[in-house]
Design an enzyme around this catalytic site. Sequence first.
Site, mmCIF file in Angstrom:
data_model
loop_
_atom_site.group_PDB
_atom_site.id
_atom_site.type_symbol
_atom_site.label_atom_id
_atom_site.label_comp_id
_atom_site.label_asym_id
_atom_site.label_seq_id
_atom_site.Cartn_x
_atom_site.Cartn_y
_atom_site.Cartn_z
ATOM 1 C CG ASP A 59 -0.210 -6.796 6.406
ATOM 2 O OD1 ASP A 59 0.901 -6.752 6.941
ATOM 3 O OD2 ASP A 59 -0.864 -5.799 6.095
ATOM 4 C CG ASP A 83 5.111 -2.358 7.174
ATOM 5 O OD1 ASP A 83 6.187 -1.960 6.544
ATOM 6 O OD2 ASP A 83 3.974 -1.739 7.179
#
Length: 369
Positions: free
Chosen positions: A93, A153
């Site tokens: 992330d 993601d």
Amino acid sequence: MQENRMQEIRSWIIDKERIVSARSAGKIPYRTQDGVFEDMTEKNICWWTNGFYAALMLLLYQTSKEETFLGRAVEIEEKLDRNFMDWEGMDHDSGFKWMLTSAVRYELTGDKAARNRALLAASDLAGRFNPAGNFIRAWNDDTGARAGWAIIDCLMNLPLLYWASEEIHDPRFRTIAMLHADMAMREFIREDGSAHHIMRFDPETGETVGPLGGQGMCEGSSWTRGQAWALYGFALSYRYTKEERYLETAKRVAAYILKELEKRDHMPVDFCQPEEIPWEDSTAAAIMACGFLELESLVTDGETYHEAARDLILKLAEDRLSRSFETDQLLEKCTAAYHDEEHDFTIIYGDYYFTLAVLELCGEKPICT
Ligand code: GLY
């Protein structure tokens, strides 16, 4: 008429955030409890959403030129330096945390410390690439149990790699990003244009083991935020590389989402969830709107995408906003994962993507990814 409405929403966000950003000074916002932002500074400095409020501040700085928004963004960006020293908290992330904050701030101001952070984050992200299987590893663990996991993601973190390649004229980052995007196209996108959330590989041989349900209802279902990441993520890979296959994939995902959107008024957590389950995820609607707008900007005949984005945002604005200036959140009825105990609360990235879509629908093109 609708343009006026979009401008009204833009002004409302700026007015509200002028108050909220001052009231929440010193905090790294995530969810709200009774309308008040939780502060992640001590709770979890490595949490994946910790860059989003700073990112929102950078959007507002760009549209309003008000320095206080920039100051609030810098405050959070500097706090995140502690994350760099925590290996466990450095994962896939990094794009959410440092592309939307440091890289954007560097592009806006030329600040060298911001550039340094973004390049460090890109280097760490590139180091997660597994050439057996051509995927960027998702979460960490010490046992190797998740060494072979990749998630949809992660497409949203690839812009940090594309940016780094351009910034230091080194193709390694871009090559890794494209190998991962190609893998995602092949392994995650299903026949109907929908996407799996998690795919497992043998981390030694690279052989595909199979999908997992992840944050959606179950394996084979259709987690709405995952579909949004796929749409936006492939569109972004096309923006950076101009490789037609990414555009075609983004269009396939878009076609799938458009069909699903026709069936309902509000965004469920999973497109496959039973009708009697009322849980919503407004973040997915906001991210899809951004994905559609990105796609619109990349094609010559993007009216359908523009209309889809506009309708999603107007619908959220109609009955999913927290209108009071006494509350810290913008968007309501957001859900992190289908099987969590709690649903329909507020999450900071919903506010970020909602604001981005509103600005773009007002004809602005903020620097952000
Ligand atoms: N990237 C994690 C999520 O969408 O919840």
